[in-house]
Design an enzyme around this catalytic site. Structure first.
Site, mmCIF file in Angstrom:
data_model
loop_
_atom_site.group_PDB
_atom_site.id
_atom_site.type_symbol
_atom_site.label_atom_id
_atom_site.label_comp_id
_atom_site.label_asym_id
_atom_site.label_seq_id
_atom_site.Cartn_x
_atom_site.Cartn_y
_atom_site.Cartn_z
ATOM 1 N N ASP A 162 8.365 -52.829 -2.684
ATOM 2 C CA ASP A 162 9.636 -52.361 -2.841
ATOM 3 C C ASP A 162 10.544 -53.908 -2.937
ATOM 4 O O ASP A 162 10.180 -54.854 -2.683
ATOM 5 C CB ASP A 162 10.182 -51.766 -1.550
ATOM 6 C CG ASP A 162 11.493 -51.556 -1.547
ATOM 7 O OD1 ASP A 162 11.942 -50.803 -2.321
ATOM 8 O OD2 ASP A 162 12.012 -51.978 -0.461
ATOM 9 N N ASP A 193 14.458 -54.130 -2.662
ATOM 10 C CA ASP A 193 15.616 -54.140 -1.669
ATOM 11 C C ASP A 193 15.255 -53.982 -0.602
ATOM 12 O O ASP A 193 14.993 -53.353 0.017
ATOM 13 C CB ASP A 193 17.050 -53.494 -2.183
ATOM 14 C CG ASP A 193 17.276 -53.637 -3.622
ATOM 15 O OD1 ASP A 193 17.424 -54.775 -3.928
ATOM 16 O OD2 ASP A 193 17.473 -52.433 -4.254
#
Length: 202
Positions: A20, A22
């Site tokens: 991922d 952020d």
């Protein structure tokens, strides 16, 4: 605190690790459209370089609903992603979901579309892939794709997501050590040790 879950099971090194963006690789700036606001989390470059040195391919799978919400454009996402590569080094694949949560797309995590697409691009089976993220939708997407998930909790991670995660690591270094089949690394974070929920979950 619950027993350490990092060394419950030793796994063979994966063919690829998908991250991922952020809250996992870089500090979360909600709907960020400014490359100058990209700040890597502590140890991110070191963790990624360790995978590169081990011959493990790496990629990013990220929801960017700001595009669908109209708060930023696809070019903004591209510029921020390019800045991520400038500070963290190159990735073998990027997959971005630009859709609004209400659009019902197949790619937005917790659906598995981003992960499956990245696996196709890398020509690796999902069963040989590890997904590292900071919230439950990352772990659910990994499970639905047939990949292995490792959660690295942050201030936006809910206690129930920690409890449900297949594996939990204190930081990226620990998560990579776990992904590579090693047992050293940081300790698990118990739900009661998590900060209060804050930030965004785009």
């Amino acid at each position: 605190m619950e027993p350490d879950r990092l060394d419950q099971q030793r796994h063979a090194p994966p063919a690829a690790v998908l991250f991922d963006r952020d809250g996992t690789l870089v500090h979360d700036v909600p709907y960020n459209r400014d490359p100058h606001k990209v700040r890597p989390v502590e140890g991110a470059r070191e963790a990624l370089d360790r995978l590169r040195a081990a011959g493990v391919r790496i990629g990013v799978v990220t929801n960017q609903s700001g595009v669908g919400r109209g708060t930023m454009g696809s070019v903004d996402v591209y510029r921020v992603n390019r800045r991520v590569e400038e500070v963290l080094g190159p990735f073998d694949v990027w997959r971005v979901c630009p859709h609004h949560p209400d659009q019902g797309c197949r790619c937005r995590k917790p659906k598995p579309g981003l992960i499956l697409s990245a696996c196709r691009a890398l020509r690796v089976p999902p069963s040989s892939v590890v997904v590292i993220g900071d919230i439950g939708s990352d772990m659910e997407a990994a499970q639905r794709a047939g990949a292995r998930g490792i959660l690295v909790p942050t201030e936006v991670t809910l206690p129930g997501e920690v409890n449900a995660a297949p594996a939990v690591a204190r930081d990226l270094r620990s998560a990579v050590a776990l992904a590579l089949g090693e047992i050293e690394g940081g300790d698990e974070i118990a739900p009661e040790d998590l900060p209060a929920v804050a930030g965004s979950r785009t």
